[in-house]
Design an enzyme around this catalytic site. Structure first.
Site, PDB file in Angstrom:
ATOM      1  N   GLY A 259       0.811  -1.212   0.000  1.00 42.71           N
ATOM      2  CA  GLY A 259       0.000   0.000   0.000  1.00 42.71           C
ATOM      3  C   GLY A 259       0.840   1.256   0.000  1.00 42.71           C
ATOM      4  O   GLY A 259       0.431   2.283   0.552  1.00 42.71           O
ATOM      5  N   ALA A 260       1.998   1.215  -0.651  1.00 44.04           N
ATOM      6  CA  ALA A 260       2.931   2.344  -0.612  1.00 44.04           C
ATOM      7  C   ALA A 260       2.613   3.411  -1.645  1.00 44.04           C
ATOM      8  O   ALA A 260       3.368   4.364  -1.794  1.00 44.04           O
ATOM      9  CB  ALA A 260       4.358   1.843  -0.810  1.00 44.04           C
TER      10      ALA A 260
ATOM     11  N   GLY B  41      -1.509   7.239   1.303  1.00 43.57           N
ATOM     12  CA  GLY B  41      -1.627   7.173   2.760  1.00 43.57           C
ATOM     13  C   GLY B  41      -0.281   7.220   3.452  1.00 43.57           C
ATOM     14  O   GLY B  41       0.655   7.874   2.985  1.00 43.57           O
TER      15      GLY B  41
ATOM     16  N   GLY C  85       1.685   4.767   3.707  1.00 43.59           N
ATOM     17  CA  GLY C  85       2.622   3.898   3.007  1.00 43.59           C
ATOM     18  C   GLY C  85       3.590   4.667   2.137  1.00 43.59           C
ATOM     19  O   GLY C  85       4.766   4.301   2.029  1.00 43.59           O
TER      20      GLY C  85
ATOM     21  N   TYR D  37     -13.786  -3.909  10.935  1.00 44.28           N
ATOM     22  CA  TYR D  37     -12.464  -3.280  10.869  1.00 44.28           C
ATOM     23  C   TYR D  37     -11.675  -3.570  12.143  1.00 44.28           C
ATOM     24  O   TYR D  37     -10.504  -3.965  12.088  1.00 44.28           O
ATOM     25  CB  TYR D  37     -12.616  -1.772  10.678  1.00 44.28           C
ATOM     26  CG  TYR D  37     -11.294  -1.028  10.661  1.00 44.28           C
ATOM     27  CD1 TYR D  37     -10.385  -1.223   9.624  1.00 44.28           C
ATOM     28  CD2 TYR D  37     -10.963  -0.133  11.677  1.00 44.28           C
ATOM     29  CE1 TYR D  37      -9.176  -0.552   9.604  1.00 44.28           C
ATOM     30  CE2 TYR D  37      -9.763   0.551  11.658  1.00 44.28           C
ATOM     31  CZ  TYR D  37      -8.871   0.343  10.625  1.00 44.28           C
ATOM     32  OH  TYR D  37      -7.664   1.013  10.613  1.00 44.28           O
TER      33      TYR D  37
END
Length: 289
Positions: free
Chosen positions: A21-22, A25, A27, A171
């Protein structure tokens, strides 16, 4: 302790870091700072266009950085396996990607989406990369959890939440699973004599797309910390010489206490076995434990 900043990071030259997820966000600044300090960084993300944009941004800010894109969809175990097959070395795995509080949907393999993406995808990825991690002295696995784990509950009779689905509870359950996995990974690595540190982080309330504020979404950056600040716990866990395996770091790299549920060794062991069965990933280095 003095507030830690990425400027304090030791040189990472010679190390290979994978950040899931870089592309956005927390990441992205995580990958950026690792590259800035000399690491060879793999931007692991689902969308090739966004992944390429992240690589381009890192190269703009750090000319000459060793950075590349790798396609990874954590909601598809075939994608996880293909990604892992393309890796030949890794010193640092940052299990950062995640989704939050979405309507009930399922992964390609039929798992509830938040649990399947946030936990099972990272469980499988870590297991597939474990032989490479074990071959690198001082390897680390950093898994991004959340203080939302404290509202999570693992119901082994309803893992897919076909009954009683709630966005926040689902979540919280996935973030509890992240912490249970982190601590169990450390216990098993220690028992197997593998030089590996497994740590978890809580980034704090951060202005990223994972936070949903409904009609107040435009005010995200006013009330919440920046993605750069949210990346600090992950970067500290990933690089500081002062950390210990099994620790849980929060904002400003402060050590936090996981909930009682997250510290349950019996729940962690059962979740490990169930996750291995669901994903087909056996963690061969731990086979005889």
């Amino acid at each position: 302790m003095t507030t830690w900043t990425p400027a304090s990071m030791p040189d990472q030259t010679g190390k290979t870091a994978i950040v899931t997820g870089a592309n956005s966000g927390i990441g992205l600044p995580t990958a950026l700072e690792l590259a800035r300090h000399g690491a060879h960084v793999v931007v692991a993300a689902r969308d090739p266009e966004k992944g390429g944009e992240a690589v381009a941004r890192i190269l703009r800010e750090v000319p000459g950085a060793q950075v590349e894109y790798g396609r990874l969809d954590l909601a598809d175990l075939d994608s996880v396996r293909r990604f892992a097959e393309g890796v030949d070395k890794v010193d640092l795995l940052v299990n950062n990607a995640g989704i939050s509080m979405v309507p009930r949907r399922e992964t390609k393999d039929g798992f509830e989406l938040q649990f399947g993406t946030n936990h099972l995808g990272h469980f499988a990825l870590t297991g597939l990369l474990l032989p490479l991690l074990a071959a690198r002295p001082g390897a680390r696995v950093v898994t991004v959890s959340s203080d939302a784990h404290s509202v999570g509950r693992i119901d082994f009779d309803n893992l897919d939440l076909e009954r009683g689905y709630g966005r926040m509870s689902a979540y919280g359950r996935s973030k509890l699973a992240n912490l249970l996995f982190t601590l169990e990974l450390q216990r098993r690595a220690t028992k197997a004599g593998i030089d590996l540190k497994s740590m978890a982080t809580h980034p704090g309330m951060t202005a990223t797309r994972i936070v949903k504020l409904g009609p107040f979404q435009p005010l995200l950056g006013v009330f919440l910390q920046s993605a750069e600040a949210g990346a600090v716990p992950s970067l500290y866990a990933a690089t500081s010489p002062d950390v210990r395996g099994g620790e849980y770091f929060g904002p400003k790299a402060k050590v936090l206490e996981p909930s009682q549920a997250a510290r349950s060794e019996s729940t962690a062991a059962r979740l490990w076995d169930v996750s291995s069965e669901l994903t087909g990933v056996r963690f061969e280095k731990f086979a005889n434990l």
